[in-house]
Design an enzyme around this catalytic site. Sequence first.
Site, PDB file in Angstrom:
ATOM      1  N   HIS A  50       0.799  -1.295   0.052  1.00 48.77           N
ATOM      2  CA  HIS A  50       0.192   0.026  -0.186  1.00 48.77           C
ATOM      3  C   HIS A  50       0.921   1.375   0.067  1.00 48.77           C
ATOM      4  O   HIS A  50       1.703   1.272   0.869  1.00 48.77           O
ATOM      5  CB  HIS A  50      -1.156   0.102   1.309  1.00 48.77           C
ATOM      6  CG  HIS A  50      -2.122  -0.894   1.148  1.00 48.77           C
ATOM      7  ND1 HIS A  50      -3.324  -0.561   0.505  1.00 48.77           N
ATOM      8  CD2 HIS A  50      -2.087  -2.509   1.655  1.00 48.77           C
ATOM      9  CE1 HIS A  50      -4.114  -1.873   0.663  1.00 48.77           C
ATOM     10  NE2 HIS A  50      -3.421  -2.719   1.082  1.00 48.77           N
ATOM     11  N   GLY A  80     -10.143  -1.531   2.651  1.00 49.64           N
ATOM     12  CA  GLY A  80     -10.841  -0.856   3.874  1.00 49.64           C
ATOM     13  C   GLY A  80     -11.672  -1.877   4.743  1.00 49.64           C
ATOM     14  O   GLY A  80     -11.287  -3.129   4.708  1.00 49.64           O
ATOM     15  N   HIS A  87      -9.347  -7.569  -1.498  1.00 51.42           N
ATOM     16  CA  HIS A  87      -9.113  -7.872  -0.070  1.00 51.42           C
ATOM     17  C   HIS A  87     -10.322  -8.987   0.699  1.00 51.42           C
ATOM     18  O   HIS A  87     -11.331  -8.533   0.466  1.00 51.42           O
ATOM     19  CB  HIS A  87      -9.042  -6.589   1.005  1.00 51.42           C
ATOM     20  CG  HIS A  87      -7.888  -6.066   0.709  1.00 51.42           C
ATOM     21  ND1 HIS A  87      -7.349  -5.082  -0.242  1.00 51.42           N
ATOM     22  CD2 HIS A  87      -6.677  -5.691   1.673  1.00 51.42           C
ATOM     23  CE1 HIS A  87      -6.260  -4.625  -0.047  1.00 51.42           C
ATOM     24  NE2 HIS A  87      -5.734  -4.812   1.148  1.00 51.42           N
ATOM     25  N   GLU A  93      -9.350 -11.690   5.442  1.00 50.26           N
ATOM     26  CA  GLU A  93      -8.699 -11.065   6.296  1.00 50.26           C
ATOM     27  C   GLU A  93      -9.177 -10.682   7.856  1.00 50.26           C
ATOM     28  O   GLU A  93      -8.977 -11.480   8.598  1.00 50.26           O
ATOM     29  CB  GLU A  93      -7.811  -9.651   5.861  1.00 50.26           C
ATOM     30  CG  GLU A  93      -7.083  -8.904   6.800  1.00 50.26           C
ATOM     31  CD  GLU A  93      -6.434  -7.651   6.278  1.00 50.26           C
ATOM     32  OE1 GLU A  93      -5.416  -7.155   6.795  1.00 50.26           O
ATOM     33  OE2 GLU A  93      -7.000  -7.048   5.313  1.00 50.26           O
ATOM     34  N   ASP A 141       2.400  -5.639   2.762  1.00 49.02           N
ATOM     35  CA  ASP A 141       1.187  -4.942   2.840  1.00 49.02           C
ATOM     36  C   ASP A 141       1.412  -3.321   3.073  1.00 49.02           C
ATOM     37  O   ASP A 141       1.273  -2.682   2.161  1.00 49.02           O
ATOM     38  CB  ASP A 141       0.516  -5.739   4.196  1.00 49.02           C
ATOM     39  CG  ASP A 141      -1.186  -5.055   4.183  1.00 49.02           C
ATOM     40  OD1 ASP A 141      -1.693  -4.773   3.300  1.00 49.02           O
ATOM     41  OD2 ASP A 141      -1.792  -5.426   5.269  1.00 49.02           O
TER      42      ASP A 141
END
Length: 379
Positions: A28, A187, A214, A217, A313
């Site tokens: 990111h 998010g 995503h 997680e 990440d």
Amino acid sequence: MTTATTTTPLPGTDTVLELLPKVSLHDHLDGGLRPQTIIELAEEAGVELPTTDADELAAWFAEKSNSGSLVEYLKTFDITTAVMQTREGLERVAREAVLDLAADGVVWGEIRWAPEQHLTRGLSLDETVEAVQAGLDAGVAEARSLGQRIRVGQIVSAMRHADRGLEIAELAVRHRDNGVVGFDIAGAEAGFPAGRMRDAFDLLAASFFPATVHAGEADGLESIRGALLDGRALRLGHGVRLAEDIDITTEGESTFARLGTLAEWVKDRGIALETSPSSNLQTGAIAQWGDELVDHPLDLFYQLGFRVTVNTDNRLMSGTTLSRELALVADAFGYGVADILAFQLNAAEAAFLPVEDRVELAEMLVEGFEAALAGEHAG
């Protein structure tokens, strides 16, 4: 955070991981800023920081990120995004991200970020993408002038809770010839399934534009199922809770694994798992299996033949680099050079690149590993 002087040995060997060519799929932009850069940009933008000492600020991010909660973990991004609201700020952060990845030996990096979070100072969505691309291009040129080989691509993310998915998908497709290689949603995962952005994913599919999502997680199998069905995800961001669909039994000295239909689909289709070991510990993604790296299902996936990749990440929040993450998993699971190469080849195969480029990248990885190891043995 710069890695130019870092040397991370592969545990039990003299192999320096920074010298091995690597592929980074899950990094990111707003999670990889250098602490000193945050301090300088914050002063210009009038953003209040908990400290103006770079080392103390790095420690603050690490402390706040070790919460065991994705929601709490994400709050640290309030500071980083606040200093990335101008063209100059975005360009600088993007340029430095490339330099830090190159210094760590990354030869192909996909850097993801959410343009909709960078509009408070008057930039348009297109202007933010153009600013980041200018920074990435400058970073690549500078890295190459230093003799480092690196290429990068943008992954444009839509925030799951913001309901701007279609607009961001259109943005990504619009810039597919200007450095954007993929789409993502990021998010808070729980409560915001991929299906909420079905129109965005329909557009991407109609445009033959790749997506990673995503999933797995901070939420479980239903989130992963939604990423595949509604998101048509070619990769899963983290995906660690896919292990909930794997049943492990022991009979005598033998251990057996039975895959559910979801896990079997992911394995058989070669859908890459973008695991991020340190981050997964910090956010509690693997809490049901334990709280140490050796409890991470990464090794289970790897032993069963899933397309496992290792990623950072957020380098700032986890105080890490890709070389460090590889050293950590090697130490936890007893991996050697061949395993580290396998993770890189998995990542190359899953990269959002044309097939010819993926083949070339794989060849570069193999040659780079062979050259580094030959030099080591010669020394």
